[in-house]
Design a protein around this motif. Structure first.
Motif, mmCIF file in Angstrom:
data_model
loop_
_atom_site.group_PDB
_atom_site.id
_atom_site.type_symbol
_atom_site.label_atom_id
_atom_site.label_comp_id
_atom_site.label_asym_id
_atom_site.label_seq_id
_atom_site.Cartn_x
_atom_site.Cartn_y
_atom_site.Cartn_z
ATOM 1 N N GLU A 95 0.833 -1.218 0.000
ATOM 2 C CA GLU A 95 0.000 0.000 0.000
ATOM 3 C C GLU A 95 0.861 1.260 0.000
ATOM 4 N N GLN A 126 -4.333 -3.720 -5.073
ATOM 5 C CA GLN A 126 -4.031 -2.298 -5.009
ATOM 6 C C GLN A 126 -5.319 -1.472 -4.957
ATOM 7 N N ALA A 127 -5.194 -0.215 -4.580
ATOM 8 C CA ALA A 127 -6.346 0.680 -4.481
ATOM 9 C C ALA A 127 -7.110 0.747 -5.803
ATOM 10 N N GLU A 128 -6.391 0.773 -6.920
ATOM 11 C CA GLU A 128 -7.069 0.857 -8.224
ATOM 12 C C GLU A 128 -7.925 -0.370 -8.524
ATOM 13 N N MET A 130 -10.099 -1.432 -6.638
ATOM 14 C CA MET A 130 -11.402 -1.139 -6.042
ATOM 15 C C MET A 130 -12.227 -0.196 -6.913
ATOM 16 N N ASP A 131 -11.693 0.237 -8.054
ATOM 17 C CA ASP A 131 -12.411 1.123 -8.961
ATOM 18 C C ASP A 131 -13.484 0.332 -9.696
#
Length: 134
Positions: A95, A126-128, A130-131
């Motif tokens: 992260e 990764q955060a992306e 969750m898109d």
């Protein structure tokens, strides 16, 4: 900072570990872009899931001080092979660390294995991911 100096700081941090249950002390030292070193040790609890690993302690200390750009991490334990971080630590590291950041894993004989974040946890969540827009 040379990796041996960072490992030395991790060894010092390991001495502060609170490990009455596992008897397995771990130390970590995290170098920030501005040259600050944040150290961490593992901290156990009688309710085992509430424990926190050395790597996450160092990362959380840095983040709580507003530091978010990191250069190197050293982790050490009294193990035969250079100590690998657990899965939870690897996910937290992914992260906050760039994929090419170096991580030095050391053992009780100061043998060091150096890996890049992407080698330590390839294909990490990764955060992306969750898109939901597509």
């Amino acid at each position: 900072m040379h990796k041996s100096d960072l490992v030395d700081k991790a060894v010092e941090a390991m001495k502060q570990a609170y490990v009455p249950y596992s008897k397995f002390p771990v130390g970590a030292a995290l170098l920030t872009a501005d040259g600050t070193v944040y150290t961490g040790c593992n901290i156990e609890n009688a309710a085992y899931p509430l424990a926190c690993c050395a790597e996450r302690v160092a990362i959380f200390k840095a983040i709580s001080d507003g530091c978010t750009v990191f250069e190197q991490l050293a982790v050490t334990a009294e193990t035969d092979r250079p100590v690998p971080p657990c899965g939870s630590c690897r996910q937290v590291m992914s992260e906050f660390f760039p994929k090419d950041m170096v991580i030095h894993l050391a053992n009780s004989n100061r043998e060091v294995t150096t890996l890049r974040m992407e080698e330590l946890l390839p294909y990490s969540f990764q955060a992306e991911d969750m898109d939901h827009s597509h």
